[in-house]
Design a protein around this motif. Structure first.
Motif, PDB file in Angstrom:
ATOM      1  N   GLY A 123       0.814  -1.213   0.000  1.00 24.21           N
ATOM      2  CA  GLY A 123       0.000   0.000   0.000  1.00 24.21           C
ATOM      3  C   GLY A 123       0.847   1.262   0.000  1.00 24.21           C
ATOM      4  O   GLY A 123       0.534   2.239  -0.686  1.00 24.21           O
ATOM      5  N   MET A 124       1.942   1.238   0.763  1.00 21.15           N
ATOM      6  CA  MET A 124       2.823   2.410   0.794  1.00 21.15           C
ATOM      7  C   MET A 124       3.584   2.555  -0.517  1.00 21.15           C
ATOM      8  O   MET A 124       3.850   3.668  -0.971  1.00 21.15           O
ATOM      9  CB  MET A 124       3.801   2.293   1.965  1.00 21.15           C
ATOM     10  CG  MET A 124       4.637   3.529   2.207  1.00 21.15           C
ATOM     11  SD  MET A 124       3.646   5.056   2.394  1.00 21.15           S
ATOM     12  CE  MET A 124       2.694   4.646   3.869  1.00 21.15           C
ATOM     13  N   LEU A 125       3.933   1.426  -1.143  1.00 18.36           N
ATOM     14  CA  LEU A 125       4.574   1.473  -2.460  1.00 18.36           C
ATOM     15  C   LEU A 125       3.681   2.197  -3.459  1.00 18.36           C
ATOM     16  O   LEU A 125       4.137   3.086  -4.196  1.00 18.36           O
ATOM     17  CB  LEU A 125       4.870   0.054  -2.952  1.00 18.36           C
ATOM     18  CG  LEU A 125       5.339  -0.084  -4.406  1.00 18.36           C
ATOM     19  CD1 LEU A 125       6.734   0.504  -4.569  1.00 18.36           C
ATOM     20  CD2 LEU A 125       5.309  -1.546  -4.840  1.00 18.36           C
ATOM     21  N   HIS A 126       2.408   1.837  -3.467  1.00 22.59           N
ATOM     22  CA  HIS A 126       1.473   2.476  -4.386  1.00 22.59           C
ATOM     23  C   HIS A 126       1.187   3.925  -3.972  1.00 22.59           C
ATOM     24  O   HIS A 126       1.025   4.801  -4.825  1.00 22.59           O
ATOM     25  CB  HIS A 126       0.168   1.676  -4.436  1.00 22.59           C
ATOM     26  CG  HIS A 126       0.361   0.274  -4.933  1.00 22.59           C
ATOM     27  ND1 HIS A 126      -0.591  -0.715  -4.793  1.00 22.59           N
ATOM     28  CD2 HIS A 126       1.404  -0.310  -5.564  1.00 22.59           C
ATOM     29  CE1 HIS A 126      -0.147  -1.840  -5.326  1.00 22.59           C
ATOM     30  NE2 HIS A 126       1.072  -1.621  -5.791  1.00 22.59           N
ATOM     31  N   GLY A 127       1.144   4.166  -2.668  1.00 22.78           N
ATOM     32  CA  GLY A 127       0.890   5.521  -2.186  1.00 22.78           C
ATOM     33  C   GLY A 127       2.031   6.484  -2.450  1.00 22.78           C
ATOM     34  O   GLY A 127       1.837   7.702  -2.450  1.00 22.78           O
ATOM     35  N   SER A 128       3.221   5.926  -2.688  1.00 26.87           N
ATOM     36  CA  SER A 128       4.386   6.789  -2.947  1.00 26.87           C
ATOM     37  C   SER A 128       4.201   7.631  -4.206  1.00 26.87           C
ATOM     38  O   SER A 128       4.914   8.622  -4.404  1.00 26.87           O
ATOM     39  CB  SER A 128       5.654   5.941  -3.077  1.00 26.87           C
ATOM     40  OG  SER A 128       5.619   5.117  -4.236  1.00 26.87           O
ATOM     41  N   THR A 129       3.256   7.249  -5.054  1.00 28.22           N
ATOM     42  CA  THR A 129       3.002   8.029  -6.278  1.00 28.22           C
ATOM     43  C   THR A 129       2.505   9.442  -5.964  1.00 28.22           C
ATOM     44  O   THR A 129       2.585  10.326  -6.819  1.00 28.22           O
ATOM     45  CB  THR A 129       1.959   7.322  -7.162  1.00 28.22           C
ATOM     46  OG1 THR A 129       0.767   7.098  -6.399  1.00 28.22           O
ATOM     47  CG2 THR A 129       2.487   5.982  -7.656  1.00 28.22           C
ATOM     48  N   LEU A 130       2.007   9.652  -4.740  1.00 28.30           N
ATOM     49  CA  LEU A 130       1.521  10.982  -4.364  1.00 28.30           C
ATOM     50  C   LEU A 130       2.655  11.974  -4.153  1.00 28.30           C
ATOM     51  O   LEU A 130       2.418  13.175  -4.072  1.00 28.30           O
ATOM     52  CB  LEU A 130       0.681  10.884  -3.084  1.00 28.30           C
ATOM     53  CG  LEU A 130      -0.618  10.077  -3.180  1.00 28.30           C
ATOM     54  CD1 LEU A 130      -1.261   9.949  -1.809  1.00 28.30           C
ATOM     55  CD2 LEU A 130      -1.575  10.719  -4.163  1.00 28.30           C
ATOM     56  N   ALA A 131       3.881  11.471  -4.053  1.00 29.08           N
ATOM     57  CA  ALA A 131       5.015  12.353  -3.794  1.00 29.08           C
ATOM     58  C   ALA A 131       5.233  13.367  -4.916  1.00 29.08           C
ATOM     59  O   ALA A 131       5.843  14.419  -4.707  1.00 29.08           O
ATOM     60  CB  ALA A 131       6.285  11.525  -3.583  1.00 29.08           C
ATOM     61  N   TYR A 132       4.718  13.047  -6.102  1.00 27.75           N
ATOM     62  CA  TYR A 132       4.912  13.979  -7.225  1.00 27.75           C
ATOM     63  C   TYR A 132       4.213  15.311  -6.987  1.00 27.75           C
ATOM     64  O   TYR A 132       4.571  16.325  -7.599  1.00 27.75           O
ATOM     65  CB  TYR A 132       4.411  13.343  -8.525  1.00 27.75           C
ATOM     66  CG  TYR A 132       2.941  13.552  -8.805  1.00 27.75           C
ATOM     67  CD1 TYR A 132       2.516  14.583  -9.643  1.00 27.75           C
ATOM     68  CD2 TYR A 132       1.974  12.734  -8.235  1.00 27.75           C
ATOM     69  CE1 TYR A 132       1.169  14.784  -9.900  1.00 27.75           C
ATOM     70  CE2 TYR A 132       0.636  12.923  -8.484  1.00 27.75           C
ATOM     71  CZ  TYR A 132       0.228  13.951  -9.315  1.00 27.75           C
ATOM     72  OH  TYR A 132      -1.107  14.155  -9.562  1.00 27.75           O
ATOM     73  N   THR A 133       3.218  15.348  -6.083  1.00 33.30           N
ATOM     74  CA  THR A 133       2.478  16.589  -5.831  1.00 33.30           C
ATOM     75  C   THR A 133       3.348  17.654  -5.165  1.00 33.30           C
ATOM     76  O   THR A 133       3.004  18.832  -5.183  1.00 33.30           O
ATOM     77  CB  THR A 133       1.235  16.324  -4.955  1.00 33.30           C
ATOM     78  OG1 THR A 133       1.647  15.727  -3.713  1.00 33.30           O
ATOM     79  CG2 THR A 133       0.274  15.391  -5.658  1.00 33.30           C
ATOM     80  N   VAL A 134       4.471  17.223  -4.562  1.00 35.78           N
ATOM     81  CA  VAL A 134       5.388  18.200  -3.957  1.00 35.78           C
ATOM     82  C   VAL A 134       6.739  18.164  -4.676  1.00 35.78           C
ATOM     83  O   VAL A 134       7.791  18.428  -4.081  1.00 35.78           O
ATOM     84  CB  VAL A 134       5.570  17.956  -2.442  1.00 35.78           C
ATOM     85  CG1 VAL A 134       4.281  18.260  -1.704  1.00 35.78           C
ATOM     86  CG2 VAL A 134       6.037  16.539  -2.156  1.00 35.78           C
ATOM     87  N   SER A 135       6.681  17.805  -5.960  1.00 34.66           N
ATOM     88  CA  SER A 135       7.835  17.889  -6.865  1.00 34.66           C
ATOM     89  C   SER A 135       8.943  16.877  -6.592  1.00 34.66           C
ATOM     90  O   SER A 135      10.094  17.111  -6.960  1.00 34.66           O
ATOM     91  CB  SER A 135       8.442  19.311  -6.832  1.00 34.66           C
ATOM     92  OG  SER A 135       7.451  20.271  -7.168  1.00 34.66           O
ATOM     93  N   VAL A 136       8.602  15.761  -5.949  1.00 33.66           N
ATOM     94  CA  VAL A 136       9.569  14.674  -5.793  1.00 33.66           C
ATOM     95  C   VAL A 136       9.432  13.758  -6.998  1.00 33.66           C
ATOM     96  O   VAL A 136       8.342  13.269  -7.302  1.00 33.66           O
ATOM     97  CB  VAL A 136       9.336  13.884  -4.492  1.00 33.66           C
ATOM     98  CG1 VAL A 136      10.256  12.665  -4.429  1.00 33.66           C
ATOM     99  CG2 VAL A 136       9.581  14.779  -3.282  1.00 33.66           C
ATOM    100  N   VAL A 137      10.521  13.529  -7.701  1.00 33.82           N
ATOM    101  CA  VAL A 137      10.461  12.752  -8.945  1.00 33.82           C
ATOM    102  C   VAL A 137      10.612  11.272  -8.642  1.00 33.82           C
ATOM    103  O   VAL A 137      11.716  10.738  -8.548  1.00 33.82           O
ATOM    104  CB  VAL A 137      11.557  13.206  -9.939  1.00 33.82           C
ATOM    105  CG1 VAL A 137      11.449  12.420 -11.237  1.00 33.82           C
ATOM    106  CG2 VAL A 137      11.436  14.700 -10.214  1.00 33.82           C
ATOM    107  N   GLU A 138       9.492  10.604  -8.459  1.00 39.56           N
ATOM    108  CA  GLU A 138       9.468   9.144  -8.347  1.00 39.56           C
ATOM    109  C   GLU A 138       8.913   8.601  -9.659  1.00 39.56           C
ATOM    110  O   GLU A 138       8.862   9.316 -10.660  1.00 39.56           O
ATOM    111  CB  GLU A 138       8.680   8.699  -7.113  1.00 39.56           C
ATOM    112  CG  GLU A 138       7.412   9.499  -6.831  1.00 39.56           C
ATOM    113  CD  GLU A 138       6.355   9.310  -7.882  1.00 39.56           C
ATOM    114  OE1 GLU A 138       5.917   8.162  -8.091  1.00 39.56           O
ATOM    115  OE2 GLU A 138       5.965  10.306  -8.514  1.00 39.56           O
ATOM    116  N   ILE A 139       8.493   7.356  -9.677  1.00 36.19           N
ATOM    117  CA  ILE A 139       8.099   6.729 -10.947  1.00 36.19           C
ATOM    118  C   ILE A 139       6.929   7.452 -11.601  1.00 36.19           C
ATOM    119  O   ILE A 139       6.923   7.676 -12.824  1.00 36.19           O
ATOM    120  CB  ILE A 139       7.760   5.246 -10.719  1.00 36.19           C
ATOM    121  CG1 ILE A 139       9.038   4.477 -10.373  1.00 36.19           C
ATOM    122  CG2 ILE A 139       7.109   4.645 -11.962  1.00 36.19           C
ATOM    123  CD1 ILE A 139       8.821   3.009 -10.097  1.00 36.19           C
TER     124      ILE A 139
END
Length: 236
Positions: A168-184
């Motif tokens: 769940g946290m792996l999938h939730g990590s996609t929200l990091a892009y909202t604060v300009s963190v470049v993940e997948i």
């Protein structure tokens, strides 16, 4: 508009450069969440004065609000708090020194901690109380009984839910892009914007997430099998 299968492979190769960031966010958030969740679970189980209602509110609030909301509250609220304290006490440290990834890790750790606390609490309560009383009878302290008897068994009991929390946290990590963190997820947007092949880019991202999820599921299944063999007294 036609699907370009070749670009899916090309995009996947480019997205892999952001996989370490995604895994870092996931692993650190779950690890910190596990520590937070364990402390919160013990506070609630032993009903520690003053801390018990605070822990109960923490769990209720974070489980009752969206993960994105936690990120935005930390991202906008924590700098205000830090800068206010810095101005009041004359600190040289300011919120501008915190990287964007730091806000993500704080928010996601708090989120993970609230959910994992319930997993851990249920696992600890599932252990027969008689085992703890037996530990007391041979002179063990509460911490020794928890560390040597309760925690190992609780870990085995909670492993399926812990692996679900990790996924769940792996999938939730996609929200990091909202604060300009470049993940997948953010990388997929960047790759797609170069030639407007958004579908192919997100198919590539989905395949990477699917692959990592399968690895977690397989690893959790193997570990659960090993723990069950050990608990039955077999040879691993």
């Amino acid at each position: 508009m036609k699907l370009d299968p070749a670009f899916i492979f090309t995009a996947m190769l480019q997205l892999l450069s952001s996989l370490p960031v995604t895994l870092f966010i996931t692993v650190v958030s779950v690890f910190c969440g596990l520590l937070i969740g364990t402390v919160v679970a013990l506070i609630r189980i032993y009903r520690v004065p003053v801390l018990h209602p605070i822990a109960a509110f923490y769990v209720m609030f974070f489980r009752g609000t969206p993960m994105l909301m936690h990120l935005l509250l930390v991202y906008f609220g924590l700098p205000m708090l830090i800068d206010s304290l810095a101005a009041a006490f004359g600190w040289s440290f300011h919120s501008a020194a915190i990287p964007m990834l730091g806000f993500v890790l704080i928010a996601f750790s708090l989120t993970a901690g609230s959910y994992l606390s319930e997993v851990i609490r249920a696992a600890i309560l599932s252990i027969n109380r008689g085992q703890i009383e037996a530990a007391y009878s041979v002179g063990m302290t509460t911490w020794q009984a928890l560390r040597r008897i309760v925690f190992p068994q609780a870990f085995a009991v909670s492993l399926p839910n812990l692996s679900n929390g990790l996924i769940g946290m792996l999938h939730g990590s996609t929200l990091a892009y909202t604060v300009s963190v470049v993940e997948i997820n953010a990388k997929a947007l960047i790759v797609a914007s170069t030639n407007w092949k958004f579908l192919e880019a997100f198919i590539a991202a989905a395949l990477i997430f699917w692959g990592v999820t399968l690895v977690i599921e397989k690893a959790a299944a193997l570990l659960e099998k090993r723990l069950n063999t050990y608990n039955r007294g077999g040879v691993a």
